[in-house]
Design a protein around this motif. Structure first.
Motif, PDB file in Angstrom:
ATOM      1  N   LEU A  29       0.832  -1.204   0.000  1.00  0.00           N
ATOM      2  CA  LEU A  29       0.000   0.000   0.000  1.00  0.00           C
ATOM      3  C   LEU A  29       0.868   1.256   0.000  1.00  0.00           C
ATOM      4  CD1 LEU A  29      -2.735  -1.096   2.571  1.00  0.00           C
ATOM      5  CD2 LEU A  29      -2.809  -1.221   0.067  1.00  0.00           C
ATOM      6  N   LEU A  30       2.051   1.164   0.562  1.00  0.00           N
ATOM      7  CA  LEU A  30       2.970   2.302   0.544  1.00  0.00           C
ATOM      8  C   LEU A  30       3.369   2.643  -0.886  1.00  0.00           C
ATOM      9  CD1 LEU A  30       5.315   1.365   3.526  1.00  0.00           C
ATOM     10  CD2 LEU A  30       3.677   3.248   3.469  1.00  0.00           C
ATOM     11  N   ILE A  31       3.671   1.614  -1.682  1.00  0.00           N
ATOM     12  CA  ILE A  31       4.061   1.848  -3.076  1.00  0.00           C
ATOM     13  C   ILE A  31       2.881   2.396  -3.867  1.00  0.00           C
ATOM     14  CG2 ILE A  31       4.801   0.697  -5.196  1.00  0.00           C
ATOM     15  CD1 ILE A  31       6.464  -1.173  -3.506  1.00  0.00           C
ATOM     16  N   GLU A  32       1.699   1.875  -3.612  1.00  0.00           N
ATOM     17  CA  GLU A  32       0.524   2.360  -4.339  1.00  0.00           C
ATOM     18  C   GLU A  32       0.219   3.820  -4.010  1.00  0.00           C
ATOM     19  OE1 GLU A  32      -2.766  -0.188  -3.639  1.00  0.00           O
ATOM     20  OE2 GLU A  32      -1.947  -1.882  -4.768  1.00  0.00           O
ATOM     21  N   ASP A  33       0.513   4.243  -2.785  1.00  0.00           N
ATOM     22  CA  ASP A  33       0.263   5.644  -2.408  1.00  0.00           C
ATOM     23  C   ASP A  33       1.440   6.550  -2.717  1.00  0.00           C
ATOM     24  OD1 ASP A  33      -2.229   5.059  -1.618  1.00  0.00           O
ATOM     25  OD2 ASP A  33      -1.959   5.401   0.518  1.00  0.00           O
ATOM     26  N   GLY A  34       2.466   6.056  -3.398  1.00  0.00           N
ATOM     27  CA  GLY A  34       3.566   6.904  -3.881  1.00  0.00           C
ATOM     28  C   GLY A  34       4.629   7.209  -2.855  1.00  0.00           C
ATOM     29  N   ALA A  35       4.805   6.344  -1.852  1.00  0.00           N
ATOM     30  CA  ALA A  35       5.823   6.615  -0.825  1.00  0.00           C
ATOM     31  C   ALA A  35       7.223   6.213  -1.259  1.00  0.00           C
ATOM     32  CB  ALA A  35       5.466   5.879   0.470  1.00  0.00           C
ATOM     33  N   LEU A  36       7.360   5.327  -2.278  1.00  0.00           N
ATOM     34  CA  LEU A  36       8.664   4.780  -2.627  1.00  0.00           C
ATOM     35  C   LEU A  36       9.668   5.844  -3.072  1.00  0.00           C
ATOM     36  CD1 LEU A  36      10.370   2.243  -2.850  1.00  0.00           C
ATOM     37  CD2 LEU A  36       9.531   1.941  -5.188  1.00  0.00           C
ATOM     38  N   PRO A  37       9.324   6.824  -3.939  1.00  0.00           N
ATOM     39  CA  PRO A  37      10.323   7.835  -4.337  1.00  0.00           C
ATOM     40  C   PRO A  37      10.901   8.586  -3.145  1.00  0.00           C
ATOM     41  CG  PRO A  37       8.426   7.892  -5.801  1.00  0.00           C
ATOM     42  CD  PRO A  37       8.064   6.973  -4.700  1.00  0.00           C
ATOM     43  N   TRP A  38      10.038   8.965  -2.184  1.00  0.00           N
ATOM     44  CA  TRP A  38      10.565   9.694  -1.019  1.00  0.00           C
ATOM     45  C   TRP A  38      11.469   8.794  -0.176  1.00  0.00           C
ATOM     46  CZ3 TRP A  38      10.261   9.363   4.336  1.00  0.00           C
ATOM     47  CH2 TRP A  38      10.716  10.479   5.026  1.00  0.00           C
ATOM     48  N   VAL A  39      11.102   7.525  -0.061  1.00  0.00           N
ATOM     49  CA  VAL A  39      11.922   6.583   0.709  1.00  0.00           C
ATOM     50  C   VAL A  39      13.299   6.442   0.077  1.00  0.00           C
ATOM     51  CG1 VAL A  39      12.134   4.165   1.381  1.00  0.00           C
ATOM     52  CG2 VAL A  39       9.943   5.325   1.628  1.00  0.00           C
ATOM     53  N   VAL A  40      13.347   6.281  -1.250  1.00  0.00           N
ATOM     54  CA  VAL A  40      14.635   6.135  -1.943  1.00  0.00           C
ATOM     55  C   VAL A  40      15.448   7.422  -1.813  1.00  0.00           C
ATOM     56  CG1 VAL A  40      15.712   5.791  -4.192  1.00  0.00           C
ATOM     57  CG2 VAL A  40      13.729   4.414  -3.538  1.00  0.00           C
ATOM     58  N   GLN A  41      14.780   8.557  -1.941  1.00  0.00           N
ATOM     59  CA  GLN A  41      15.473   9.849  -1.892  1.00  0.00           C
ATOM     60  C   GLN A  41      16.135  10.083  -0.530  1.00  0.00           C
ATOM     61  OE1 GLN A  41      12.863  13.137  -2.580  1.00  0.00           O
ATOM     62  NE2 GLN A  41      14.425  14.679  -2.233  1.00  0.00           N
ATOM     63  N   ASN A  42      15.542   9.581   0.557  1.00  0.00           N
ATOM     64  CA  ASN A  42      16.063   9.828   1.902  1.00  0.00           C
ATOM     65  C   ASN A  42      16.821   8.648   2.484  1.00  0.00           C
ATOM     66  OD1 ASN A  42      14.911  12.565   3.198  1.00  0.00           O
ATOM     67  ND2 ASN A  42      13.446  11.760   1.710  1.00  0.00           N
TER      68      ASN A  42
END
Length: 834
Positions: free
Chosen positions: A746-759
């Motif tokens: 659900l995190l990936i579906e809500d678009g959290a992955l780019p911020w996770v990778v960036q930080n």
């Protein structure tokens, strides 16, 4: 560079300082030979003189411009301090099995440089700072004496020299916006200058420049990128007439100038430093002060304190210039990995530093020729080494044995610089223009005052003469009648006054007697009523109890009626009861609500009180406050209390059932204070750790709310967001392993992955640790693998498996990579190992 710790309180002296100037002059003159100043004489508008006592001379004030006098100045050696940077993360990992190449002995003001496992070389300096030295200590020892000299009318220089990445910019230019203890020399020096001068009479101006590729550029005006150096042929003084000069009135405006200049300064990422300065930064602070105290050497006559001598003496201006130089770091090309344009920058930096070193060598050896013109850097620092300025040099070194050669070079530069002697000269100027303007104004004022007084005198004489004649005639005619009338009037008024006073005394006595009786009656009634209220406290819910409780919450330190002790929050809880405190959360008075929610928040911080608060309906009341009020203080404190209550699994389900996520999301969207966002993010992060609530939490916008708060940028808020994402990912990983969850995260579906990778490489350890955990948990579910590969998360997983400082996270990353067939195929395609 990592922040350095604290210094002691040793007094640092450079050349001469205030009252000790004359004594040090005699001591140095008896034991050392001094190098003459590079400037042979001062201009006619200035006078350069020491602080030694001189007899006054009327001839010294003669001439149209006031002839400048030069006593030869006061000798002062360049003072050198060495500062050791602590090991950084790379050195802690790479050099873990090797000892530091430097051993400090700060109490002896010396250091030892290891040649091998048996031999060391010992060097002494004016001060030796360990890696725990504070910014405040470094400033007080290195720069404060120079700043005091500038305020007294001398030129001063503070400079940092050392290998790139050893902390020069941190020592000099750190702004300390988040931590005031980290402020560098530039900020602290300006604070002292602003605190000492008077902005009504004195002036303060600043220029900020950089020397880049042998070109002087204006950091305050980037379009001004080729400033020329002008030297006075008579005095040898160096000036930059094309540089922007900004008047400074307060500390905040100076900080804005520093931010503007740092934004325009050239920097690059090298193997030795992620933000390596590619230019020499030069801050010039010009201080112009009027001398207020009387100087015996400037008196027009010996022992004369006459009003005329005071008025006709020209004001004396003292001009001091502080130069703070943040040199670009010296570097070896093979170690820094510079190439292309960065390589050309490194060559230019090394050439200018080499030219500076040659000048230092020539001055230290008393050479007849000093190659000042080999570089613009040496021309700019002409007054700092062998000139008239008081100079302090701080050399920065690192502990790594891999850079022993660079450390040795830096130490030898400092040793040679300690042999350079300057001739300090006071810069004073007679302000004849100001004296002329003052005398002209005074003359005009005296003339106008004289004319006004003369006219007023004549008019007054005529008026008095006319009135006197009229008054004499009138007095003679009415004297007898007026005397009798006045006597009768005063007698009547006297009798009436006596009567009024007697009546007032009688009325006051009656009122006094009535007041005594009323006070006695009311006091007895008030005491009885207070006893009845205390007897009913804790058992009744009537309006009188609520009023008493409101007063206690508004003033939680009311004294006890028996012994006068002040009641604490805990005592208030015990005496009044939780239900009454919670009832005040719905009070009409906003101040009462604020105080009440603070009391509830303090109680919620104790685990023993949390269940009591929930059972009494406190959780519902806190959620209602988020729903019904607009006060951000109430939102912040209520969210913090909810975050504490959300640590219990049962309470988490209650919060979700009562629409808590939607209320917290709305609060986050409307909040402007980072601390409010931190409380809200903490509450949502606690809810993210409940396996049963994940679908509901995501459906009500919990993940979207967390990601929306990252725009704040505050480290504390980002840490809570990262913790919430890690908790959510962990629950998903556990559900996938148990077979209760399928499909993408659900995190990936809500678009959290780019911020996770960036930080994933965030400098803050609290943020980075949670992000690394989140990536590892997301990778344990095979269905997420393709999204993680396309989103760049695979590279971060490989890096975590190799470089993470925590062994448990490295192990989890390796296990996640090994368990995914998709990851294995991609790694084989890229020919990568993990």
């Amino acid at each position: 560079m990592a922040a350095a710790g604290g210094f002691g309180s040793n007094t640092y002296r450079n050349g001469v300082n205030r009252s000790s100037l004359k004594a040090e002059n005699k001591s140095l003159a008896a034991n050392q030979s001094f190098k003459s100043s590079s400037s042979a004489s001062s201009s006619s508008s200035f006078k350069s003189r020491s602080l030694q006592f001189r007899k006054s001379s009327p001839a010294a004030l003669g001439g149209a411009n006031g002839a400048a006098r030069d006593s030869g100045g006061v000798p002062g050696r360049v003072r050198v301090a060495v500062r050791l940077r602590p090991r950084n993360a790379e050195e802690l990992a790479a050099d873990a099995d090797f000892a530091d190449c430097v051993e400090l002995q700060p109490e002896l003001k010396r250091l030892k440089l290891r040649k091998n496992n048996w031999d060391t070389d010992t060097y002494e300096f004016d001060e030796v700072f360990t890696e725990f030295a504070s910014q405040k200590r470094v400033y007080e020892v290195v720069a404060k004496p120079v700043v005091e000299s500038v305020l007294e009318g001398y030129n001063g220089t503070v400079m940092a020299y050392g290998q790139t990445g050893t902390g020069k910019t941190y020592t000099l230019g750190k702004l300390g916006e988040e931590d005031t203890a980290a402020r560098g020399i530039m900020v602290r020096a300006m604070e002292d200058i602003l605190g000492d001068i008077s902005l009504e009479t004195d002036s303060l101006s600043v220029s900020y420049l950089q020397l880049y590729m042998e070109t002087i550029q204006d950091l305050l005006d980037p379009s001004n990128d080729n400033i020329s150096i002008v030297e006075d042929p008579k005095t040898g003084d160096v000036s930059l007439p094309g540089a922007t000069l900004v008047e400074v009135r307060d500390q905040q405006s100076f900080l804005e100038l520093l931010r503007l200049g740092e934004a325009h300064r050239f920097a690059a990422n090298t193997k030795l430093n992620t933000e390596s300065s590619r230019s020499h930064a030069i801050l010039m602070v010009n201080v112009k002060r009027y001398v207020k105290e009387k100087d015996p050497a400037l008196s027009m006559e010996n022992g004369s304190n006459s009003h005329s001598a005071k008025n006709f003496k020209a004001p004396v201006i003292r001009k001091g210039k502080l130069v703070v130089v943040d040199l670009a770091g010296s570097e070896r090309i093979d170690k820094s990995g510079s190439e292309g344009h960065t390589l050309e920058e490194a060559k230019s930096i090394n050439l200018s530093l080499s030219a500076l070193g040659k000048c230092i060598n020539a001055l230290a050896e008393n050479s007849a020729h000093v190659p000042v013109r080999d570089s613009k850097l040496t021309r700019l620092l002409r007054d700092s080494f062998g000139g008239t300025a008081r100079t302090s040099l701080v050399i920065t070194i690192g502990p790594s044995p891999r850079h022993r050669g660079e450390t040795m070079s830096t130490i030898m530069f400092g040793q040679r610089a300690m042999k350079v002697e300057n001739m300090l000269k006071l810069k004073e100027e007679f302000d004849y223009k100001s004296l002329s303007r003052r005398l002209e104004l005074q003359l005009d004022k005296l003339i106008a005052e004289h004319e006004r007084q003369q006219k007023a005198f004549d008019d007054e004489i005529e008026r008095i003469h006319a009135e006197s004649e009229m008054e004499i005639a009138e007095a003679e005619r009415k004297y007898a009648d007026a005397l009798e009338k006045e006597r009768m009037k005063y007698q009547k008024e006297y009798m009436e006054s006596i009567k009024k006073i007697e009546e007032q005394l009688v009325g006051d006595q009656r009122k006094h007697d009535n007041d005594i009786a009323t006070v006695a009656h009311n006091g007895y009634y008030a005491n009885g009523e207070r006893r009845r209220r205390l007897d009913r406290a804790g058992s009744g819910n009537d309006s009188n109890d609520l009023d008493c409780l409101t007063a206690q919450v508004n003033n939680p330190q009311l004294s006890d009626s028996e012994n006068g002790e002040k009641a604490s929050v805990a005592k208030l809880f015990e005496q009044v009861g939780l239900h009454k405190i919670l009832s005040l959360l719905e009070a009409d008075d906003a101040d009462v609500r604020i105080h009440a929610v603070k009391v509830v928040a303090n109680l919620a911080a104790e685990e023993a009180n949390q269940q009591k608060i929930v059972d009494a309906g406190g959780l519902m009341s806190l959620l209602n406050l988020l729903r019904s009020t607009d006060d951000e203080t109430i939102h912040r404190v209520a969210a913090g209390a909810i975050a504490n209550l959300a640590m219990n699994e049962t309470n988490q389900e209650l919060i979700m059932a009562q629409g808590g996520i939607r209320l917290l999301s709305t609060t986050a969207a409307n909040a402007g204070d980072p601390q409010t966002l931190r409380m809200v993010a903490g509450a949502i992060a606690n809810l993210c750790g409940n396996d049963k609530l994940q679908t509901m939490l995501r459906g009500e916008g919990g993940i979207k709310a967390l990601l929306g708060m990252v725009h704040c940028g505050h480290p504390d808020v980002l840490a809570q967001v990262a913790r919430g994402i890690a908790n959510f990912a962990k629950c998903e990983s556990r559900a996938s392993a148990q077979g209760t969850k399928t499909g993408r995260s659900l995190l990936i579906e809500d678009g959290a992955l780019p911020w996770v990778v960036q930080n994933a490489k965030n400098e803050a350890s609290a943020i980075r640790r949670h992000i690394e955990l989140a990536l590892c948990h997301l990778a344990q579910h095979e269905v997420n693998a393709k999204d993680m590969i396309s989103g760049g998360a695979l590279w971060e997983l490989v890096r975590i498996s190799r470089d993470c400082s925590r062994e448990d996270i490295r192990t989890l990353a390796r296990r996640s990579l090994a368990s995914s067939s998709t990851f294995k195929v991609e790694l084989r395609r890229l020919r990568m190992d993990y």
